[in-house]
Every structure is written in structure tokens, then in C-alpha cells.
Design a protein around this motif. Structure first.
Motif, short mmCIF file in Angstrom:
data_model
loop_
_atom_site.label_atom_id
_atom_site.label_comp_id
_atom_site.label_asym_id
_atom_site.label_seq_id
_atom_site.Cartn_x
_atom_site.Cartn_y
_atom_site.Cartn_z
N UNK A 116 44.12 42.75 43.48
CA UNK A 116 44.40 43.19 42.12
C UNK A 116 43.15 43.16 41.24
N UNK A 117 42.28 42.20 41.51
CA UNK A 117 41.03 42.14 40.73
C UNK A 117 40.16 43.35 41.04
N UNK A 118 40.07 43.72 42.32
CA UNK A 118 39.28 44.89 42.70
C UNK A 118 39.90 46.16 42.12
N UNK A 172 38.23 48.90 39.78
CA UNK A 172 38.28 50.29 40.24
C UNK A 172 38.76 51.22 39.13
N UNK A 173 39.79 50.82 38.41
CA UNK A 173 40.32 51.62 37.30
C UNK A 173 39.24 51.81 36.23
N UNK A 194 30.73 46.63 35.38
CA UNK A 194 31.80 46.62 36.39
C UNK A 194 31.22 46.50 37.79
N UNK A 195 30.11 47.21 38.05
CA UNK A 195 29.49 47.16 39.37
C UNK A 195 28.90 45.78 39.64
N UNK A 252 43.63 53.09 47.17
CA UNK A 252 44.20 52.19 46.16
C UNK A 252 45.58 52.67 45.72
N UNK A 253 46.11 53.67 46.40
CA UNK A 253 47.34 54.33 45.95
C UNK A 253 48.50 53.35 45.75
N UNK A 254 48.79 52.54 46.76
CA UNK A 254 49.93 51.64 46.67
C UNK A 254 49.79 50.67 45.50
N UNK A 255 48.62 50.04 45.41
CA UNK A 255 48.39 49.09 44.32
C UNK A 255 48.42 49.76 42.96
#
Length: 426
Positions: free
Chosen positions: A245-247, A251-252, A311-312, A348-351
Motif C-alpha cells: 500500500x505504501x508503494x 505510485x499514484x 517521491x522517487x 497495480x490494478x488490483x490494489x
């Protein structure tokens, strides 16, 4: 034992007719035109007189084409399509087209184009043939060849996948247009190799496509999405879930501030991220970030929002920490988006779908379902409304066309860009 041949010439040596004399085989002919390679044809007859007449007819037809600048050498559509596929493989090796697009092209060629056009000479395919093909293609899965299949087989990642066939339906015009694009490219491939002239290529018209509004987030919704993403990883039930969830949270943030495609983010490596300096609007030197991405077609460079550096840095710091725990390192050639075990995150689709549901943002105000691509659309919308970026610069930075920007983001209202419309330049 060496074979002997019967042979004779007509048309002052321009046509050679020949066959094996010891077997009574059918006659063949070899025709020569100036500055052209030899053209060979099987005449499919063992009669000398009939062979001569057929050779004359072939010569007359080819001579007619030659005088009018038409192709005199041709190939079956199947052969030209296979040659095009070989070129695709070479382009994949040179990284000028990505694997997925090449795979999609091959699927269209093998499933639809070769079965329908394969036996026809490429220069004998007419406008009417293309129209008949389109009707055949529309019902392929409903009442055509595809209706007989219980499973659909395709290759993914070097493996043969076999999945149950979905309920058949008519293909959308958008799907047909994409497939027609492959057909056009095969004809152009044939033209380049001299098997067909531009004048002989049939007209392939695009089907009308409904103008689709692409769901994005407004500022309020975006802030809500980020806030929920943050608290979801903070309150995760265990370390594995927290890391995922943190990643996703990072990502968002990355996607909305970079505007890349999901496939481009998935293949991004640390060596692809660089800094550079350039003059800003005040004439002062400023540091920016540029990232080299690859995905939909060829490599390109884009300049994301400066805050993406934060973010990076957080993503890299988390990777280094996970590497200490799970025995892996972070090197320039490593992917940016990896899980806590150092493995690439393929999707990342499911998350993201779970995050949308938790945020109450699965659908927009027009009842359109959001997806990961909505993050890219949000980037475009924010840059147009709040960044004052013109469509030409935005299209270049996003690796798309001005037409696509205008098509999908033309719903912006004048009041959305009121400040830009009323800006006074002295």
C-alpha cells in the motif's frame, strides 16, 4: 544423372519457356523486363502451344502494368504479412516498438488477416475485398470461425495461455480501426518492397468512433485519493500489506505528476532518471528532472513535475531498507517499482481498484469507471487547467498527438482556464 530441358524463346528472348524433357512436366515461363528481376510463372500445362499462349497473356498483363508504373512483381498476402512480422521482430530487438504492441499486431495478422487474405496476391486485393473482410470480421466470434472455438489461445510472456471464450459480441469501431491500422502497414510494407504500388493499395476507411470522455480526478477528489492511500498503508494489518500500500501511494503520486503510461512506469529503471538545468521564465537557471521511458512504441523523454524527486527518493529509500531485510541491492539497472522482495510489480490494478473503492471514487460524475489510466488523464487535465501548458508541449511530453489531447480533453470549459484566457501580457 543430369536432367535435360526443353526450352524455347519468344518475344525476341523476353520470354523463356522451359520444362524437363525427360519427365513430361508442365511448362514454366521466365519473363524479363528492363531494370526488373526475372518473373517466373508455372503455366500448369504440358501442351507446348497452350503454354505459349498462356505466357503471351501473362506478358501482356505484366507489360500493361509496367507501362503504367504498376508493380509487375507480386507476392501472396501471406508472404508479405510474414515478412512484415519478421520486420516487427527486428524492431522489437532494436527497441523501436515494444513487445506488447508487436504481439498484438501478430495476433491480428494470424487470427484474422492471413486466414482471410492469405491466398490472394497483395496487388489483387480491392476496396470491395476490404469491405467484405470487415463484415466477415464483425461476425467472426458470433457466427464465423471463432464461434466454433470453446477456448481462446494466445501467447503471453513466452507461454501459451488457454482461457474460456467470453460471450461473443460485435467488435467496437475502435477495435476495427486498430486492426485496420495493421492491414495498412502490411500494404505499405508490400509497397516498399515493390510488390504493390501506392495506386493499387485499397482504400481502408476508419469507422466513426464515439468521442469518449476520459475519467480523471478533480483537485478535491485527488486529495481525497492520496489521503485515503496514506491512511490505508499506515493502518495496514501486517508488513506485507503495508509495503504494497505504501508503494501504491507513491505510485499514484508519481503517475499524476509524470503523466506516463502504466507500461512506461512499469519498465522505468533508476538509470532512466536524470537531472538537468535550464532557464526558467525568470531567466534564472533551475534544476529539473527528465525521465527516459519506453512502452507504447519507442523510447522517449519526458519532464515531470519537480516534486517527483521527493517521491522517487522515498521509493529508493524504502527499497534500500527492504534490500537489507531481504538480501537484494538497488542498482541503476533495477526497476523503480519493485516489491519488498526486489521483484518487479507487473500491475497495480488490483490494489488501485481497492483504493478507489475505499475512497468512494470508483466512478466519476458521468458514471464512467476509473482505472489506473485515470491518473495519466488527471495529469493532462491539471497541466491544461492549472499549468497553462499548451496542447503542443503537452502532447510532446506525454508521447501522444495534439489530436488525442484535443479529442479526450476538449470537454474543459472556458471557466476552467479563465485565468489563462484573461492573462495580460505587456
Amino acid at each position: 544423372m543430369a536432367h535435360t530441358y526443353d526450352e524455347f524463346k519468344i518475344r525476341d528472348g523476353k520470354i523463356l519457356l522451359y520444362r524437363r524433357s525427360d519427365s513430361g512436366d508442365n511448362w514454366h515461363c521466365r519473363i524479363k523486363f528492363p531494370s526488373k528481376p526475372y518473373i517466373r510463372r508455372s503455366l500448369k500445362t504440358d501442351s507446348r502451344e497452350e503454354a505459349k499462349q498462356l505466357a503471351e497473356e501473362i506478358f501482356a498483363e505484366l507489360n500493361y502494368k509496367s507501362k503504367r508504373g504498376l508493380a509487375v512483381t507480386s507476392r501472396k498476402f501471406r508472404a508479405v504479412a510474414k515478412s512484415f512480422v519478421e520486420q516487427l521482430d527486428a524492431r522489437v530487438a532494436k527497441d523501436t516498438i515494444n513487445d506488447k504492441r508487436a504481439h498484438d499486431y501478430k495476433l491480428v495478422i494470424d487470427r484474422y488477416l492471413i486466414p482471410y487474405f492469405g491466398k490472394k496476391s497483395i496487388d489483387n486485393i480491392s476496396d470491395a475485398d476490404v469491405e467484405r473482410y470487415r463484415e466477415w470480421r464483425k461476425v467472426y466470434w458470433i457466427s464465423g470461425e471463432g464461434s466454433k472455438a470453446e477456448f481462446i489461445e494466445y501467447e503471453r510472456g513466452g507461454k501459451l495461455i488457454r482461457s474460456p471464450k467470453r460471450k461473443p459480441k460485435l467488435p467496437s469501431n475502435n477495435t476495427l480501426n486498430k486492426e485496420d491500422s495493421v492491414l495498412r502497414q502490411i500494404f505499405q510494407h508490400g509497397r516498399v518492397h515493390g510488390f504493390i504500388t501506392q495506386e493499387e493499395i485499397p482504400i481502408i476507411k476508419n469507422q466513426p468512433v464515439k468521442k469518449n470522455r476520459r475519467p480523471a480526478f478533480d483537485v478535491k477528489e485527488y486529495r481525497r485519493l492520496i489521503r485515503v492511500a496514506y491512511w490505508r498503508y499506515k493502518k495496514a494489518p501486517d508488513e506485507n500489506v503495508a509495503a504494497r500500500r505504501r508503494l501504491l501511494h507513491e505510485y499514484v503520486l508519481f503517475m499524476v505528476n509524470a503523466g506516463t503510461r502504466p507500461i512506461e512506469a512499469a519498465t522505468l529503471r533508476w538509470r532512466d532518471v536524470e537531472t538537468f538545468t535550464a532557464k526558467n521564465s525568470e531567466g534564472e537557471q533551475q534544476e529539473y528532472i527528465k525521465i527516459s521511458v519506453r512502452g507504447k512504441a519507442k523510447k522517449r523523454t519526458c519532464v515531470p513535475m519537480p516534486r517527483i524527486a521527493v517521491y522517487l527518493e522515498r521509493i529508493k529509500a524504502a527499497q534500500i531498507e527492504h534490500g537489507k531485510q531481504n538480501d537484494f541491492t538497488v542498482e541503476p539497472d533495477d526497476l523503480v517499482f519493485r516489491d519488498r522482495y526486489g521483484k518487479s510489480v507487473k500491475s497495480f490494478k488490483k490494489g488501485f481498484d481497492e483504493l478507489l473503492e475505499a475512497s468512494g471514487l470508483t466512478y466519476d460524475n458521468h458514471n464512467l469507471k476509473r482505472s489506473i489510466y485515470s491518473l495519466r488523464h488527471t495529469y493532462a487535465t491539471f497541466r491544461l487547467i492549472y499549468g497553462g501548458v499548451n496542447v503542443y508541449d503537452l502532447a510532446e511530453n506525454m508521447g501522444t498527438s495534439v489530436q488525442m489531447i484535443e479529442k479526450h480533453y476538449g470537454h474543459l470549459k472556458p471557466e476552467d482556464v479563465a485565468e489563462r484566457l484573461t492573462r495580460v501580457v505587456m
